[in-house]
Design an enzyme around this catalytic site. Structure first.
Site, PDB file in Angstrom:
ATOM      1  N   CYS A  27       0.944  -1.158   0.012  1.00 51.74           N
ATOM      2  CA  CYS A  27      -0.024  -0.089   0.052  1.00 51.74           C
ATOM      3  C   CYS A  27       0.950   1.183  -0.089  1.00 51.74           C
ATOM      4  O   CYS A  27       0.739   2.358  -0.648  1.00 51.74           O
ATOM      5  CB  CYS A  27      -0.834   0.016   1.242  1.00 51.74           C
ATOM      6  N   ASP A 449      33.834  21.173  19.804  1.00 55.60           N
ATOM      7  CA  ASP A 449      33.992  22.442  20.079  1.00 55.60           C
ATOM      8  C   ASP A 449      34.125  22.517  21.605  1.00 55.60           C
ATOM      9  O   ASP A 449      33.140  22.245  22.345  1.00 55.60           O
ATOM     10  CB  ASP A 449      32.819  23.385  19.445  1.00 55.60           C
TER      11      ASP A 449
END
Length: 755
Positions: A27, A449
């Site tokens: 489907c 970082d």
């Protein structure tokens, strides 16, 4: 690209649809292919959510999309709250009910599936007992079990017949086609046999096996209905996390209007309203504290357990809880703009998308049913023609049809994605799309970082080293006044320290350089603050003695910056940043996951080395003195060496590197720009959440792979066994139902994932 080129680009939007009538991967494939034939339309259909995310160009209307789905044999409705390109309406449309989150939903329908299942069970039990227990046979017992089976076949199994008929009308086939043909063949063959041989069951003492298969029809239909019911219940549980997320929001707010306190529904809150949050109450919407002090429990959003102290000027998030103190908050985001609404939208988008691995299942499902029909017919012909056993051929063909269900294939990926992304949201982790799961599997390097990620990012002025004629107070005041115009963490720390001692002076001719420093005129004097490179660009060159003094400060692990006034170096400001409590444990967890952590910072090498040693990162895995544009170069350099890079950051200057990395991870405590550029966002500020996000993503992907393996394995083994006549149709029906439940149940294990 020129402005004219941009204007000529087709404008697209993304809409979400509710789709009824889907039962399996076939489907899904049909709807996606049908919508894909429309020029510029791209659709991703989600079976468990019974929804679709559709990218639509400006030349095609929403109604055309709905009509296309309806013409395919399914029922589509526009999910108003799912429109991503426009603001989400905060009030329900007239005549349509809304849930507690202001979202439009379909009206509740009676649970006919459960009723059909109950009827099937009640009628199937006597059919099985009579048909399979010879002592229970009585005159003409075949007619009785035929009559009992009729409602099961005609009414209880009606959803299978209806879907098969709709698909047949469109020259298509799905799992329902296989089920409908299988149980119908068994029922009609039994009825034909009984009608043509009425004496077959007239004598209860009749010896030998009676060629009636009513019990096959009844049991298979019942098993499949039970499987579908359990599957539906399991899929609802898979979506519980998203429902719980959307249910976190406050239902009303106490607003100050015209000097009086007024209690209003949350949907009536507007931008700029001042509302009151008392201890124990949920914060109604995103805003900024204007008055009061308190401790906010943000664990529901960020996954972090410790309350956060807030004071006037601090931002707060809707749905978090004020645990202490009375707060006045000014609403800055309402309705669809809130963090909670955006989280729900991101999770929904992720669940509606498809990983690359899921496309394989879709391609197989698109041709699976026709192949199975061919195998069933071939089995019957070979049994009848070669073995001369028509009855054996019939049983083999019916068994092939019943066991070969692609439903498990269709559920393998979306149920795991639904559960995994929902659980991630509960832990304060947002996964932007299913393809991100596959990216986490291949990543082997994590670029971190430093400021705000590994460290707190909350710098504080430690001491001031005077080098010229100005004293500490005057040097700090001038530096703080010019730094106040910048948003950099170092600038904010210096400005805050200066403002705590005396009011800051206005600055003129302000200029800043990313990763370099600031410059401006304060009370007629030119102030330059920043790194040595920035001073040199402004014609200021510290002496060798001054540089040696700077190195001494940096050797302590501090961040040190120059301050020059009217061309003369006047002082060095020493700033300290502390490592987050959980950073070392998070780094250890990343290593345990097979990842190589690398520290990336604009600070000097001494500061970077101190932080790296504290959290357990080796000295060779430190990139120091990196400018914002250098972060992208660092990512590219690692990628060129063969590394698959994940970048973790939280600032505006991290956005480009987050986009360049193979996997961008933004800390939710960072800027909107960084979050937008990232693939995965952790709503908290703890590095441990990054490890949790990667671990959960990998766990979700491994669950998807396990689901697909079992779905493929089940069919690869079951179909040949059935074709050889070695499998009873009743067992095949039970196995088919169990396969779908097994896949969904395996996905539900992700709900128990812990940090």
């Amino acid at each position: 690209m020129t402005n004219q080129d941009i204007l000529q680009q087709p404008v697209t939007r993304v809409i979400e649809l509710d789709i009824e009538g889907m039962t399996c991967a076939s489907c899904v494939g049909r709807i996606e292919r049908k919508l894909g034939r429309l020029d510029g339309v791209n659709a991703s259909v989600n079976l468990p959510l019974e929804s679709a995310a559709v990218t639509v160009p400006s030349g095609i209307t929403d109604q055309q999309i709905i009509d296309t789905v309806n013409a395919t044999g399914y029922t589509a409705r526009l999910k108003t709250h799912g429109i991503i390109a426009v603001p989400i309406p905060d009030t329900p449309q007239e005549g349509r009910p809304a849930d507690d989150h202001g979202q439009i939903r379909r009206g509740r329908k009676p649970d006919t599936l459960l009723l059909r299942l109950i009827v099937a069970i009640v009628l199937t039990i006597p059919v099985v007992l009579i048909a399979m227990v010879p002592p229970l046979h009585f005159p003409n017992w075949g007619w009785v079990i035929g009559a009992l089976t009729l409602p099961v076949w005609a009414w209880s199994a009606w959803p299978f017949h209806r879907a098969a008929a709709i698909n047949a009308r469109h020259l298509a086939s799905t799992m329902d086609t296989l089920v409908s043909i299988g149980i119908t063949a068994a029922f009609l063959f039994s009825t034909y046999t009984l009608v043509s041989n009425p004496e077959l069951t007239a004598d209860p003492e009749h010896a030998g096996e009676v060629p009636l298969y009513y019990e096959v029809t009844a049991i298979v239909a019942t098993f499949l209905l039970l499987g579908r019911y359990l599957e539906r219940r399991a899929k609802e549980k898979a979506g519980d996390a998203l429902k719980a997320l959307l249910g976190l929001g406050a239902k009303d707010a106490t607003v100050i209007r015209d000097g009086a306190e007024v209690k209003l529904p949350i949907e009536d809150l507007v931008h700029g309203d001042i509302f009151i949050v008392r201890p124990g109450e949920k914060i109604a919407t995103d805003g900024v504290v204007t008055e009061g002090h308190g401790a906010v429990d943000a664990s529901l959003i960020t996954g972090e357990s410790l309350p956060i102290e807030v004071v006037p000027g601090d931002a707060v998030t809707g749905a978090t809880i004020n645990t202490d103190g009375r707060l006045l908050v000014r609403a800055t985001r309402v309705g669809s703009e809130t963090t909670l609404a955006q989280m729900g939208r991101l999770v929904s988008q992720a669940q509606s998308g498809k990983a690359r691995i899921a496309r394989l299942a879709d391609r197989i499902s698109s041709v699976f049913v026709p192949i199975v029909l061919g195998i069933a017919v071939l089995s019957f012909i070979l049994w009848a023609a070669v073995a001369g056993d028509v009855r054996g051929g019939f049983v083999a063909a019916v068994t092939v049809l019943i066991i070969a269900c692609p439903c498990a294939l269709g559920l393998a990926t979306p149920t795991a994605m639904l559960t995994g992304s929902g659980r991630a949201a509960q832990l304060g982790i947002l996964i932007k799309g299913p393809q991100i799961l596959e990216d986490t599997r291949t990543v082997n390097t994590v670029l971190l970082d430093k400021t705000g990620t590994v460290t707190t990012g909350k710098l504080a002025v430690g001491r001031i080293i005077t080098l010229g004629s100005l004293g500490e107070e005057e040097g700090l005041h001038l530096a703080g006044s010019v730094e106040a115009a910048s948003e950099h963490p170092i600038a904010r720390a210096i400005a805050a320290a200066a403002a705590a001692r005396a009011p800051l002076s206005p600055v003129n001719a302000f200029r800043s350089a990313a990763g370099g420093g600031v410059r401006g005129s304060v009370n007629g004097t030119l102030v330059v603050a920043g790194k040595a490179r920035w001073l040199e660009e402004n014609g200021i060159f510290p002496s060798a003695a001054h540089r040696a003094r700077l190195r001494e400060e940096q050797a302590t692990g501090a961040t040190a910056i120059w301050v020059a006034v009217d061309g003369n170096v006047e002082c060095i400001i020493n700033l300290q940043d502390s490592v987050k409590d959980g950073s070392a444990a998070a780094i250890a967890k990343l290593k345990e996951l097979g990842l190589r952590p690398i520290l990336l910072t604009g600070d000097n090498a001494a500061v970077a080395a101190t932080v790296a040693a504290t959290v357990g990162i080796s000295a060779e895995d430190v990139f120091a003195d990196v400018l914002p544009e250098g972060k992208v170069d660092a990512v590219k350099k690692l990628q060129a060496s063969g590394a698959i890079v994940a970048m973790v950051g939280d600032g505006v200057n991290d956005a480009a590197a987050l986009a360049q990395a193979d996997l961008g991870i933004a800390m939710g405590s960072g800027t909107d720009v960084a979050i937008e550029a990232a693939d995965l966002t952790v709503m908290g500020s703890e590095l441990a959440q990054v490890a949790t996000a990667i671990e959960l993503s990998r766990k979700t992907l491994s669950t998807i792979k396990a689901n697909l393996f079992w779905a493929f394995f089940y069919n690869a083994i079951g179909i040949p066994v059935a074709a050889l006549g070695l499998l009873n149709p009743i067992i095949a029906g039970a196995a088919m139902a169990f396969s779908s439940v097994l896949v969904v149940g395996n996905s539900l294990r992700l709900r128990r994932f812990r940090k």
